[in-house]
Design an enzyme around this catalytic site. Structure first.
Site: not given
Ligand code: GLN
Length: 310
Positions: A69, A72, A194, A246, A264
Protein backbone atom coordinates in the site's frame (compact mmCIF):
# COMPACT_ATOMS: atom_id res chain seq x y z
CA UNK A 1 11.28 19.77 17.30
CA UNK A 2 14.97 18.95 17.23
CA UNK A 3 16.95 20.57 19.98
CA UNK A 4 20.05 22.63 19.41
CA UNK A 5 22.12 19.54 18.80
CA UNK A 6 21.45 17.35 15.78
CA UNK A 7 20.61 13.81 16.87
CA UNK A 8 23.22 11.14 16.25
CA UNK A 9 20.98 9.12 13.94
CA UNK A 10 23.41 6.26 13.40
CA UNK A 11 23.66 5.53 17.12
CA UNK A 12 19.89 5.98 17.51
CA UNK A 13 19.14 3.50 14.71
CA UNK A 14 21.44 0.92 16.26
CA UNK A 15 19.80 1.42 19.66
CA UNK A 16 16.35 1.02 18.09
CA UNK A 17 17.41 -2.20 16.37
CA UNK A 18 18.50 -3.61 19.74
CA UNK A 19 15.56 -2.29 21.74
CA UNK A 20 12.90 -3.66 19.39
CA UNK A 21 14.15 -7.26 19.71
CA UNK A 22 11.57 -8.04 22.39
CA UNK A 23 8.73 -7.09 20.02
CA UNK A 24 9.39 -9.90 17.54
CA UNK A 25 7.01 -12.85 17.64
CA UNK A 26 3.97 -10.79 18.66
CA UNK A 27 2.65 -10.14 15.14
CA UNK A 28 1.90 -12.15 12.04
CA UNK A 29 3.27 -11.93 8.49
CA UNK A 30 0.52 -11.20 5.92
CA UNK A 31 -0.62 -14.51 4.47
CA UNK A 32 -3.75 -13.53 2.55
CA UNK A 33 -1.36 -12.91 -0.35
CA UNK A 34 0.41 -16.31 -0.32
CA UNK A 35 3.64 -15.07 -1.93
CA UNK A 36 4.08 -12.53 0.90
CA UNK A 37 3.94 -15.24 3.57
CA UNK A 38 7.32 -16.55 2.42
CA UNK A 39 9.22 -13.54 3.80
CA UNK A 40 11.23 -14.11 6.99
CA UNK A 41 9.41 -12.55 9.97
CA UNK A 42 12.79 -11.61 11.51
CA UNK A 43 13.72 -9.06 8.86
CA UNK A 44 14.33 -5.58 10.20
CA UNK A 45 15.71 -2.53 8.47
CA UNK A 46 15.48 1.20 8.90
CA UNK A 47 16.67 4.19 6.87
CA UNK A 48 16.59 7.92 7.53
CA UNK A 49 17.17 10.63 4.90
CA UNK A 50 17.66 14.22 6.02
CA UNK A 51 16.68 17.28 4.00
CA UNK A 52 20.31 18.37 4.42
CA UNK A 53 21.44 15.30 2.44
CA UNK A 54 22.43 13.01 5.35
CA UNK A 55 21.52 9.30 5.14
CA UNK A 56 21.61 6.68 7.88
CA UNK A 57 20.74 2.98 7.69
CA UNK A 58 20.68 -0.11 9.86
CA UNK A 59 19.87 -3.82 9.54
CA UNK A 60 18.22 -4.89 6.30
CA UNK A 61 17.67 -1.30 5.11
CA UNK A 62 19.05 -2.02 1.65
CA UNK A 63 17.06 -5.21 1.02
CA UNK A 64 14.07 -4.81 -1.30
CA UNK A 65 10.63 -5.87 -0.04
CA UNK A 66 7.05 -5.64 -1.29
CA UNK A 67 5.89 -2.04 -0.83
CA UNK A 68 2.17 -2.94 -1.12
CA UNK A 69 0.00 0.00 0.00
CA UNK A 70 2.94 2.40 0.20
CA UNK A 71 2.58 2.48 -3.61
CA UNK A 72 -0.65 4.44 -3.04
CA UNK A 73 1.41 7.53 -2.14
CA UNK A 74 3.04 7.53 -5.57
CA UNK A 75 -0.12 6.79 -7.56
CA UNK A 76 -1.76 9.66 -5.67
CA UNK A 77 1.00 11.98 -6.93
CA UNK A 78 0.37 10.87 -10.52
CA UNK A 79 -3.40 11.26 -10.18
CA UNK A 80 -3.03 14.74 -8.67
CA UNK A 81 -0.76 15.65 -11.58
CA UNK A 82 -3.52 14.61 -13.97
CA UNK A 83 -6.65 15.81 -12.24
CA UNK A 84 -5.58 18.33 -9.60
CA UNK A 85 -8.41 19.04 -7.19
CA UNK A 86 -10.83 17.30 -9.60
CA UNK A 87 -9.69 14.07 -7.93
CA UNK A 88 -11.71 14.96 -4.82
CA UNK A 89 -14.95 14.62 -6.78
CA UNK A 90 -14.22 10.89 -6.84
CA UNK A 91 -12.52 10.23 -3.51
CA UNK A 92 -12.73 11.87 -0.07
CA UNK A 93 -10.24 13.12 2.48
CA UNK A 94 -11.52 11.65 5.72
CA UNK A 95 -10.23 8.76 7.82
CA UNK A 96 -12.34 5.65 7.36
CA UNK A 97 -12.13 4.14 10.83
CA UNK A 98 -12.38 0.75 9.19
CA UNK A 99 -10.07 -1.88 7.71
CA UNK A 100 -8.11 -1.07 4.55
CA UNK A 101 -10.14 -3.54 2.50
CA UNK A 102 -13.56 -2.93 4.04
CA UNK A 103 -16.63 -2.66 1.84
CA UNK A 104 -18.96 -1.44 4.58
CA UNK A 105 -18.64 2.33 4.20
CA UNK A 106 -18.46 2.11 0.44
CA UNK A 107 -21.94 0.65 0.34
CA UNK A 108 -23.36 3.19 2.79
CA UNK A 109 -21.68 6.09 0.95
CA UNK A 110 -22.66 5.10 -2.59
CA UNK A 111 -19.28 4.20 -4.01
CA UNK A 112 -17.48 7.37 -2.86
CA UNK A 113 -14.40 6.11 -0.94
CA UNK A 114 -13.42 7.93 2.23
CA UNK A 115 -9.80 8.56 1.23
CA UNK A 116 -7.12 7.62 -1.35
CA UNK A 117 -5.30 5.17 0.96
CA UNK A 118 -8.00 2.63 1.75
CA UNK A 119 -8.20 0.06 -1.05
CA UNK A 120 -11.43 1.50 -2.49
CA UNK A 121 -9.91 4.98 -2.76
CA UNK A 122 -6.64 3.62 -4.11
CA UNK A 123 -8.52 1.71 -6.83
CA UNK A 124 -10.20 4.97 -7.89
CA UNK A 125 -6.79 6.69 -7.93
CA UNK A 126 -5.35 3.83 -10.02
CA UNK A 127 -8.32 4.15 -12.36
CA UNK A 128 -7.49 7.83 -12.81
CA UNK A 129 -4.00 7.00 -14.01
CA UNK A 130 -4.98 3.83 -15.92
CA UNK A 131 -7.67 5.62 -17.89
CA UNK A 132 -5.35 8.51 -18.79
CA UNK A 133 -2.24 6.59 -19.75
CA UNK A 134 -1.54 3.63 -22.00
CA UNK A 135 1.30 2.50 -19.77
CA UNK A 136 0.41 3.52 -16.20
CA UNK A 137 2.85 1.12 -14.56
CA UNK A 138 5.70 2.38 -16.73
CA UNK A 139 4.88 5.96 -15.65
CA UNK A 140 4.71 4.90 -12.02
CA UNK A 141 8.06 3.09 -12.18
CA UNK A 142 9.65 6.07 -13.92
CA UNK A 143 8.48 8.35 -11.10
CA UNK A 144 9.55 5.97 -8.33
CA UNK A 145 12.96 5.29 -9.87
CA UNK A 146 13.60 8.99 -10.23
CA UNK A 147 12.51 9.85 -6.67
CA UNK A 148 14.50 7.01 -5.13
CA UNK A 149 17.59 7.55 -7.31
CA UNK A 150 17.45 3.86 -8.21
CA UNK A 151 16.90 2.73 -11.78
CA UNK A 152 16.86 -0.96 -10.81
CA UNK A 153 13.46 -0.95 -9.04
CA UNK A 154 11.12 -3.60 -10.49
CA UNK A 155 7.86 -5.42 -9.85
CA UNK A 156 7.86 -8.85 -8.23
CA UNK A 157 5.58 -10.51 -10.78
CA UNK A 158 5.13 -13.56 -8.54
CA UNK A 159 3.63 -11.39 -5.79
CA UNK A 160 1.42 -9.59 -8.33
CA UNK A 161 0.14 -12.88 -9.70
CA UNK A 162 -0.39 -14.28 -6.23
CA UNK A 163 -2.55 -11.30 -5.29
CA UNK A 164 -4.40 -11.46 -8.59
CA UNK A 165 -5.29 -15.08 -7.84
CA UNK A 166 -6.45 -14.32 -4.29
CA UNK A 167 -7.67 -10.71 -4.54
CA UNK A 168 -11.36 -11.48 -4.22
CA UNK A 169 -12.09 -8.57 -1.90
CA UNK A 170 -10.35 -6.07 -4.14
CA UNK A 171 -12.28 -7.48 -7.09
CA UNK A 172 -15.51 -7.00 -5.13
CA UNK A 173 -14.55 -3.40 -4.28
CA UNK A 174 -13.63 -2.62 -7.90
CA UNK A 175 -16.89 -4.06 -9.20
CA UNK A 176 -18.81 -2.12 -6.59
CA UNK A 177 -17.08 1.13 -7.63
CA UNK A 178 -17.85 0.36 -11.26
CA UNK A 179 -21.52 -0.20 -10.46
CA UNK A 180 -21.58 3.28 -8.93
CA UNK A 181 -19.93 4.84 -11.97
CA UNK A 182 -16.71 5.57 -10.06
CA UNK A 183 -14.36 3.52 -12.29
CA UNK A 184 -13.87 4.50 -15.92
CA UNK A 185 -11.43 1.86 -17.13
CA UNK A 186 -12.20 -1.83 -17.39
CA UNK A 187 -12.36 -3.47 -13.93
CA UNK A 188 -9.77 -6.10 -14.93
CA UNK A 189 -7.34 -3.43 -16.14
CA UNK A 190 -7.67 -1.42 -12.91
CA UNK A 191 -7.19 -4.50 -10.74
CA UNK A 192 -4.20 -5.71 -12.73
CA UNK A 193 -2.58 -2.26 -12.50
CA UNK A 194 -3.33 -2.09 -8.77
CA UNK A 195 -1.89 -5.55 -8.02
CA UNK A 196 1.25 -4.72 -9.98
CA UNK A 197 1.77 -1.33 -8.27
CA UNK A 198 1.45 -3.09 -4.89
CA UNK A 199 4.03 -5.71 -5.95
CA UNK A 200 6.81 -3.18 -6.58
CA UNK A 201 9.91 -4.08 -4.56
CA UNK A 202 11.88 -1.33 -2.83
CA UNK A 203 14.24 -1.11 0.12
CA UNK A 204 13.89 1.15 3.16
CA UNK A 205 16.59 3.39 1.69
CA UNK A 206 14.73 3.59 -1.66
CA UNK A 207 11.48 4.51 0.09
CA UNK A 208 13.01 7.04 2.47
CA UNK A 209 14.73 8.73 -0.48
CA UNK A 210 11.54 8.64 -2.58
CA UNK A 211 9.51 10.33 0.19
CA UNK A 212 12.11 12.94 1.11
CA UNK A 213 10.46 15.65 -1.08
CA UNK A 214 7.41 15.41 1.22
CA UNK A 215 9.66 16.63 4.03
CA UNK A 216 11.20 19.30 1.81
CA UNK A 217 8.30 21.22 0.22
CA UNK A 218 8.36 19.08 -2.94
CA UNK A 219 12.06 19.55 -3.66
CA UNK A 220 14.54 16.67 -4.11
CA UNK A 221 17.50 17.79 -2.00
CA UNK A 222 19.96 15.76 -4.09
CA UNK A 223 19.30 17.74 -7.29
CA UNK A 224 17.36 20.80 -6.09
CA UNK A 225 14.62 19.85 -8.56
CA UNK A 226 11.03 20.74 -7.67
CA UNK A 227 9.21 17.44 -8.24
CA UNK A 228 5.84 18.67 -7.02
CA UNK A 229 4.51 21.95 -5.63
CA UNK A 230 5.05 22.71 -1.92
CA UNK A 231 1.30 22.81 -1.37
CA UNK A 232 1.05 19.21 -2.60
CA UNK A 233 3.62 18.09 -0.03
CA UNK A 234 1.51 19.76 2.66
CA UNK A 235 -1.74 18.22 1.40
CA UNK A 236 -0.36 14.70 1.02
CA UNK A 237 1.29 14.89 4.47
CA UNK A 238 -2.06 15.79 5.99
CA UNK A 239 -3.67 12.76 4.33
CA UNK A 240 -0.84 10.54 5.53
CA UNK A 241 -1.34 11.78 9.08
CA UNK A 242 -5.11 11.26 9.06
CA UNK A 243 -5.50 8.23 6.77
CA UNK A 244 -2.09 6.57 6.23
CA UNK A 245 -2.51 3.72 8.73
CA UNK A 246 -6.21 2.95 8.26
CA UNK A 247 -8.06 2.37 11.53
CA UNK A 248 -4.74 2.35 13.40
CA UNK A 249 -4.09 5.97 12.50
CA UNK A 250 -5.18 7.50 15.81
CA UNK A 251 -3.05 5.15 17.87
CA UNK A 252 -0.12 5.73 15.52
CA UNK A 253 -0.49 9.52 15.87
CA UNK A 254 -0.62 9.05 19.65
CA UNK A 255 2.43 6.79 19.81
CA UNK A 256 4.60 8.08 16.93
CA UNK A 257 3.14 11.39 15.78
CA UNK A 258 4.31 11.81 12.18
CA UNK A 259 2.58 11.53 8.77
CA UNK A 260 3.16 7.97 7.56
CA UNK A 261 2.03 5.22 5.20
CA UNK A 262 2.09 1.51 5.90
CA UNK A 263 1.92 -1.54 3.65
CA UNK A 264 1.14 -5.19 4.40
CA UNK A 265 4.65 -6.08 3.24
CA UNK A 266 5.70 -4.69 6.64
CA UNK A 267 7.01 -1.32 5.51
CA UNK A 268 6.12 2.02 7.05
CA UNK A 269 7.42 5.25 5.54
CA UNK A 270 7.19 8.44 7.59
CA UNK A 271 7.77 12.14 7.02
CA UNK A 272 8.94 14.82 9.44
CA UNK A 273 8.26 18.03 7.50
CA UNK A 274 11.30 20.30 7.33
CA UNK A 275 13.59 17.59 8.67
CA UNK A 276 13.61 14.08 7.29
CA UNK A 277 11.95 11.01 5.85
CA UNK A 278 12.24 7.60 7.45
CA UNK A 279 11.35 4.06 6.45
CA UNK A 280 11.23 0.93 8.57
CA UNK A 281 10.62 -2.65 7.47
CA UNK A 282 9.60 -5.56 9.63
CA UNK A 283 7.09 -8.04 8.15
CA UNK A 284 5.13 -9.06 11.28
CA UNK A 285 1.87 -7.12 11.29
CA UNK A 286 -0.53 -6.15 14.07
CA UNK A 287 -4.22 -7.02 13.82
CA UNK A 288 -4.88 -3.89 11.71
CA UNK A 289 -2.27 -4.80 9.09
CA UNK A 290 0.45 -2.35 10.14
CA UNK A 291 4.02 -3.44 10.97
CA UNK A 292 4.14 -4.20 14.68
CA UNK A 293 7.88 -3.90 15.21
CA UNK A 294 7.99 -1.05 12.67
CA UNK A 295 5.52 0.98 14.71
CA UNK A 296 7.52 0.31 17.89
CA UNK A 297 10.71 1.36 16.09
CA UNK A 298 9.21 4.65 14.90
CA UNK A 299 7.83 5.31 18.37
CA UNK A 300 11.36 4.89 19.75
CA UNK A 301 12.69 7.25 17.06
CA UNK A 302 10.30 10.09 17.85
CA UNK A 303 10.70 9.55 21.61
CA UNK A 304 14.48 9.65 21.39
CA UNK A 305 14.62 12.73 19.14
CA UNK A 306 11.46 14.80 19.89
CA UNK A 307 10.76 14.62 16.16
CA UNK A 308 7.01 14.09 16.52
CA UNK A 309 5.04 16.85 14.79
CA UNK A 310 3.04 17.32 18.00
N1 GLN B 1 -2.18 -5.25 -2.01
C1 GLN B 1 -2.75 -5.15 -0.70
C2 GLN B 1 -4.25 -5.30 -0.76
O1 GLN B 1 -4.86 -4.73 -1.60
C3 GLN B 1 -2.36 -3.84 -0.09
C4 GLN B 1 -2.94 -3.64 1.28
C5 GLN B 1 -2.00 -2.96 2.22
O2 GLN B 1 -0.80 -2.92 2.03
N2 GLN B 1 -2.54 -2.47 3.31
O3 GLN B 1 -4.84 -6.00 0.02
Amino acid sequence: MIGVEKPDFQTILEEIERETQAEFGKGKVADYIPALARVSPRKFGMAICGVDGGEWVCGDAKEAFSIQSISKVFTLLLALDRLGSGLWKRVGREPSGSAFNSLVLLEAENGYPRNPFINAGALVVTDCIASHSVAPIRRLLTLIRKLSLNQTIVIDEEVALSEEQHGFKNAAIANFLKSHGNLNADVGVVLNTYFRQCAINMSCLDLARACLPFANKGVMPSSGEVVFPAIRARRVNSLLLTCGLYDGVGNFAFRVGIPAKSGVGGGIVGVVPGHLSVCVWSPELDELGNSLVGTAALELLTNKTSLSVF
